[in-house]
Design a protein around this motif. Structure first.
Motif, PDB file in Angstrom:
ATOM      1  N   SER A  90      -1.110   7.522 -10.018  1.00  0.00           N
ATOM      2  CA  SER A  90      -0.503   6.532  -9.122  1.00  0.00           C
ATOM      3  C   SER A  90      -0.573   5.129  -9.730  1.00  0.00           C
ATOM      4  O   SER A  90       0.346   4.325  -9.567  1.00  0.00           O
ATOM      5  CB  SER A  90      -1.206   6.546  -7.766  1.00  0.00           C
ATOM      6  N   ASN A 121       2.841   3.220 -10.637  1.00  0.00           N
ATOM      7  CA  ASN A 121       3.182   2.033  -9.840  1.00  0.00           C
ATOM      8  C   ASN A 121       2.904   0.718 -10.549  1.00  0.00           C
ATOM      9  O   ASN A 121       3.543  -0.287 -10.245  1.00  0.00           O
ATOM     10  CB  ASN A 121       2.393   2.021  -8.522  1.00  0.00           C
ATOM     11  N   ILE A 122       1.948   0.710 -11.444  1.00  0.00           N
ATOM     12  CA  ILE A 122       1.554  -0.556 -12.073  1.00  0.00           C
ATOM     13  C   ILE A 122       1.803  -0.525 -13.580  1.00  0.00           C
ATOM     14  O   ILE A 122       2.410  -1.429 -14.124  1.00  0.00           O
ATOM     15  CB  ILE A 122       0.076  -0.874 -11.752  1.00  0.00           C
ATOM     16  N   ALA A 131      -5.303  -2.038  -6.120  1.00  0.00           N
ATOM     17  CA  ALA A 131      -5.155  -0.611  -6.435  1.00  0.00           C
ATOM     18  C   ALA A 131      -6.460   0.089  -6.059  1.00  0.00           C
ATOM     19  O   ALA A 131      -7.552  -0.446  -6.299  1.00  0.00           O
ATOM     20  CB  ALA A 131      -4.874  -0.411  -7.919  1.00  0.00           C
ATOM     21  N   TRP A 151      -7.385   6.072   0.056  1.00  0.00           N
ATOM     22  CA  TRP A 151      -6.162   5.507   0.631  1.00  0.00           C
ATOM     23  C   TRP A 151      -6.124   5.740   2.143  1.00  0.00           C
ATOM     24  O   TRP A 151      -6.786   6.648   2.668  1.00  0.00           O
ATOM     25  CB  TRP A 151      -4.931   6.181   0.015  1.00  0.00           C
ATOM     26  N   SER A 152      -5.289   4.964   2.789  1.00  0.00           N
ATOM     27  CA  SER A 152      -4.990   5.113   4.232  1.00  0.00           C
ATOM     28  C   SER A 152      -6.226   4.965   5.109  1.00  0.00           C
ATOM     29  O   SER A 152      -6.328   5.617   6.149  1.00  0.00           O
ATOM     30  CB  SER A 152      -4.302   6.462   4.503  1.00  0.00           C
ATOM     31  N   GLY A 170      -7.342   1.646   5.467  1.00  0.00           N
ATOM     32  CA  GLY A 170      -7.311   0.215   5.767  1.00  0.00           C
ATOM     33  C   GLY A 170      -7.978  -0.656   4.715  1.00  0.00           C
ATOM     34  O   GLY A 170      -8.066  -1.872   4.886  1.00  0.00           O
ATOM     35  N   TYR A 171      -8.437  -0.063   3.613  1.00  0.00           N
ATOM     36  CA  TYR A 171      -9.174  -0.868   2.628  1.00  0.00           C
ATOM     37  C   TYR A 171      -8.278  -1.854   1.877  1.00  0.00           C
ATOM     38  O   TYR A 171      -8.715  -2.961   1.547  1.00  0.00           O
ATOM     39  CB  TYR A 171      -9.911   0.031   1.636  1.00  0.00           C
ATOM     40  N   PHE A 229      -5.583  -3.356   3.057  1.00  0.00           N
ATOM     41  CA  PHE A 229      -5.310  -4.479   3.967  1.00  0.00           C
ATOM     42  C   PHE A 229      -6.549  -5.353   4.145  1.00  0.00           C
ATOM     43  O   PHE A 229      -6.466  -6.582   4.101  1.00  0.00           O
ATOM     44  CB  PHE A 229      -4.814  -3.954   5.317  1.00  0.00           C
ATOM     45  N   ILE A 245       4.294  -8.787  -6.834  1.00  0.00           N
ATOM     46  CA  ILE A 245       5.389  -8.037  -7.442  1.00  0.00           C
ATOM     47  C   ILE A 245       5.111  -6.560  -7.246  1.00  0.00           C
ATOM     48  O   ILE A 245       3.977  -6.103  -7.414  1.00  0.00           O
ATOM     49  CB  ILE A 245       5.562  -8.373  -8.933  1.00  0.00           C
ATOM     50  N   VAL A 246       6.155  -5.816  -6.883  1.00  0.00           N
ATOM     51  CA  VAL A 246       5.942  -4.427  -6.524  1.00  0.00           C
ATOM     52  C   VAL A 246       7.157  -3.579  -6.893  1.00  0.00           C
ATOM     53  O   VAL A 246       8.300  -4.041  -6.798  1.00  0.00           O
ATOM     54  CB  VAL A 246       5.596  -4.316  -5.016  1.00  0.00           C
ATOM     55  N   ASN A 300       7.526   1.626  -3.979  1.00  0.00           N
ATOM     56  CA  ASN A 300       6.119   1.688  -3.583  1.00  0.00           C
ATOM     57  C   ASN A 300       5.959   1.264  -2.112  1.00  0.00           C
ATOM     58  O   ASN A 300       5.548   0.149  -1.791  1.00  0.00           O
ATOM     59  CB  ASN A 300       5.290   0.791  -4.511  1.00  0.00           C
ATOM     60  N   GLY A 322       3.887   2.077   0.242  1.00  0.00           N
ATOM     61  CA  GLY A 322       2.547   1.747   0.723  1.00  0.00           C
ATOM     62  C   GLY A 322       2.202   0.301   0.427  1.00  0.00           C
ATOM     63  O   GLY A 322       1.728  -0.442   1.303  1.00  0.00           O
ATOM     64  N   ARG A 355       4.237  -2.090   2.534  1.00  0.00           N
ATOM     65  CA  ARG A 355       3.720  -2.151   3.914  1.00  0.00           C
ATOM     66  C   ARG A 355       2.488  -3.065   3.999  1.00  0.00           C
ATOM     67  O   ARG A 355       2.350  -3.865   4.922  1.00  0.00           O
ATOM     68  CB  ARG A 355       3.383  -0.734   4.387  1.00  0.00           C
ATOM     69  N   VAL A 356       1.599  -2.930   3.010  1.00  0.00           N
ATOM     70  CA  VAL A 356       0.402  -3.782   2.988  1.00  0.00           C
ATOM     71  C   VAL A 356       0.826  -5.257   2.903  1.00  0.00           C
ATOM     72  O   VAL A 356       0.337  -6.102   3.660  1.00  0.00           O
ATOM     73  CB  VAL A 356      -0.520  -3.424   1.793  1.00  0.00           C
TER      74      VAL A 356
END
Ligand SMILES: CC(C)(COP(=O)(O)OP(=O)(O)OC[C@H]1O[C@@H](n2cnc3c(N)ncnc32)[C@H](O)[C@@H]1OP(=O)(O)O)[C@@H](O)C(=O)NCCC(=O)NCCS
Length: 152
Positions: free
Chosen positions: A9, A13-14, A75, A81-82, A84-85, A87, A109-110, A114, A116, A119-120
């Motif tokens: 991931s 993503n990065i 990251a 994941w999921s 709340g960490y 946020f 930048i995203v 992505n 997730g 949303r954050v």
């Protein structure tokens, strides 16, 4: 850091930072986050769980040559994941940017797919501004911005 940077991931993503050994990871930390603390007074931080001090990811501020503004990055290891960490830690970093670093604006930048991360960012008060391509990157990324005088 070695585990995180080699998560599929993270690479998807990065990017692939080419960190494959403990020695590579030590070098990455020294040349990346530690050098940033030294130069700017901020950088990417380790995020750990309070009860156990177990490291679960990274979150912090990054100053890149390719962008005029300072951006927020995060990251986490997939098993965390999921919860709340992202946020929770990114909220603290956003507040640090405003209150300690004195920034009025923060960007991110995203990768456009992505969901997730987007949303954050939206929960933090960031809004989409435009597409950008950084340096040698192969794809366009979404640039989000946040007016820190408004975000809470
Ligand atoms: C993106 C990432 C940081 C999210 O971390 P997380 O700890 O799961 O996020 P949180 O638990 O704080 O979730 C915050 C919000 O995003 C939502 N969310 C998280 N992952 C999501 C996904 N894949 N799709 C849609 N929404 C998602 C959550 O539901 C939550 O919203 P809600 O409060 O309305 O329910 C994590 O998936 C990650 O580390 N990915 C790999 C690295 C990466 O992509 N970093 C970002 C680069 S820009």
């Amino acid at each position: 850091m070695l585990t995180l940077l080699n998560e599929p991931s993270f690479i998807r993503n990065i990017g692939d930072r080419g960190v494959r050994t403990i020695a590579d990871a030590q070098l990455y930390i020294t040349a990346g986050p530690l050098a940033s603390y030294e130069r700017f007074g901020f950088g990417l931080y380790m995020v750990e769980l309070k009860p156990s001090c177990a490291p679960i990811g990274i979150c912090g501020l990054v100053k890149r040559d390719a962008l005029p503004d300072i951006d927020i990055g995060f990251a986490f290891l997939p098993r965390f994941w999921s919860m709340g960490y992202a946020f929770e830690s990114a909220s603290a970093v956003r507040d640090q940017a405003r209150e300690e670093v004195g920034l009025r604006r923060l960007v991110a930048i995203v990768d456009p797919v992505n969901d997730g991360s987007i949303r954050v960012l939206e929960k933090l008060g960031f809004t989409f501004e435009r597409m950008v391509r950084l340096g040698e990157e192969e794809k366009d990324l979404k640039l989000f911005g946040c007016d820190l005088s408004r975000a809470s």
